[in-house]
Design an enzyme around this catalytic site. Structure first.
Site, PDB file in Angstrom:
ATOM      1  N   HIS A 145       0.812  -1.219   0.000  1.00 15.82           N
ATOM      2  CA  HIS A 145       0.000   0.000   0.000  1.00 15.82           C
ATOM      3  C   HIS A 145       0.843   1.267   0.000  1.00 15.82           C
ATOM      4  CE1 HIS A 145      -3.717  -2.171   0.366  1.00 15.82           C
ATOM      5  NE2 HIS A 145      -3.319  -2.780   1.465  1.00 15.82           N
TER       6      HIS A 145
ATOM      7  N   GLU B 156      -4.404 -12.060   8.132  1.00 12.35           N
ATOM      8  CA  GLU B 156      -5.348 -10.950   7.980  1.00 12.35           C
ATOM      9  C   GLU B 156      -6.584 -11.397   7.208  1.00 12.35           C
ATOM     10  OE1 GLU B 156      -3.497  -7.635   5.952  1.00 12.35           O
ATOM     11  OE2 GLU B 156      -2.762  -8.879   4.309  1.00 12.35           O
TER      12      GLU B 156
ATOM     13  N   ASP C 168      -7.301  -5.471   7.867  1.00  8.81           N
ATOM     14  CA  ASP C 168      -7.922  -6.405   6.919  1.00  8.81           C
ATOM     15  C   ASP C 168      -8.598  -7.558   7.651  1.00  8.81           C
ATOM     16  OD1 ASP C 168      -7.657  -5.435   4.272  1.00  8.81           O
ATOM     17  OD2 ASP C 168      -5.510  -5.756   4.392  1.00  8.81           O
TER      18      ASP C 168
HETATM   19  C1  3PY Z   1      -3.773  -4.652   7.982  1.00  9.90           C
HETATM   20  O1  3PY Z   1      -4.006  -4.378   9.159  1.00  9.90           O
HETATM   21  O2  3PY Z   1      -4.591  -5.148   7.215  1.00  9.90           O
HETATM   22  C2  3PY Z   1      -2.471  -4.376   7.423  1.00  9.90           C
HETATM   23  O3  3PY Z   1      -2.150  -4.865   6.364  1.00  9.90           O
HETATM   24  C3  3PY Z   1      -1.561  -3.465   8.162  1.00  9.90           C
HETATM   25  O4  3PY Z   1      -0.638  -2.906   7.327  1.00  9.90           O
HETATM   26 MG    MG Z   2      -3.692  -5.619   5.282  1.00 12.43          MG
END
Ligand code: 3PY
Ligand code: MG
Length: 225
Positions: free
Chosen positions: A37, A128, A154
């Protein structure tokens, strides 16, 4: 298990080598460079690595094997791979990141060879997604995986929860930490929020406290009110 001088890391999204060189990093154990990102391309890593005074972990753009190979060829201390959704996917990452016989990574005249980069880079699988959470014990147990790294933002989306401080996300982070401890691998997480820091397990090996973007914004507030 590799350990860091301090679990706290700073997540870089946009600053270049000149700004990194000027940044005091004495209280940091590591830097994360975000190719998913953040604004970075793989070709930005070498310049950051030349001035970094603490180990650099690259958050890869994806688990694509060709991409991971190019990231590792720069000599980063390790990769944090986003969006892992299953044990099978994590097995594929081991194949991409490890040289034979453990995996399929190729060697060449890379920066990591030229500057004698880390002999064995760390492979951290991000947890995530609900799928990664289901398989978390088996992923932690995989030979070749050095750690689990929670992406609470995420993860909250994947679990259908309102945000990273939601009780189910916090419980999931604790579960990830337990799985990592049970298998002797690193336990890490991204935070970016002081309220979340207090809810995450206290003894993480890696905690991405915040980003360069936040430092700039908070710094401006501190100076100008
Ligand atoms: C998330 O929390 O989804 C991340 O990828 C943090 O960078
Ligand atoms: Mg993430």
């Amino acid at each position: 298990m590799t350990s860091f001088a301090d679990p706290r890391g700073l997540w870089l999204c946009l600053i270049g080598p000149d700004a990194l060189e000027a940044l005091p990093t004495d209280h940091l154990g590591w830097l994360g460079v975000d190719l998913q990102h953040g604004r970075y391309e793989v070709s930005d890593l070498a310049g950051l690595l030349r001035v970094a005074r603490v180990p650099v972990l690259a958050r890869a753009a994806s688990g694509d094997a060709a991409h991971l190979a190019r990231v590792l060829d720069t000599g980063v201390a390790g990769v944090i791979v986003p969006g892992v959704s299953s044990l099978a996917e994590a097995q594929g990452l081991v194949g991409a990141v490890r040289f034979p016989p453990e995996g399929r990574r190729s060697t060449g005249l890379t920066r990591s060879v030229l500057v004698g980069g880390p002999g064995r880079p760390l492979l951290l699988a991000m947890v995530e997604t609900a799928g990664a959470l289901d398989d978390v014990g088996a992923i932690a147990a995989l030979d070749g995986v050095d750690g689990l790294f929670v992406g609470p933002y995420d993860l909250s989306l994947s679990l259908g929860r309102p945000g990273p401080t939601d009780a189910a996300v916090v419980a999931a982070a604790a579960r990830v930490r337990e799985a990592a401890r049970a298998h002797g691998v690193l336990a890490g997480a991204f935070s970016g929020d002081r309220a979340l820091d207090a809810l995450l397990p206290a003894d993480l090996d890696l905690l991405a406290v915040d980003t360069d973007v936040t430092l700039l914004r908070v710094g401006m507030d501190a100076v100008l009110g």
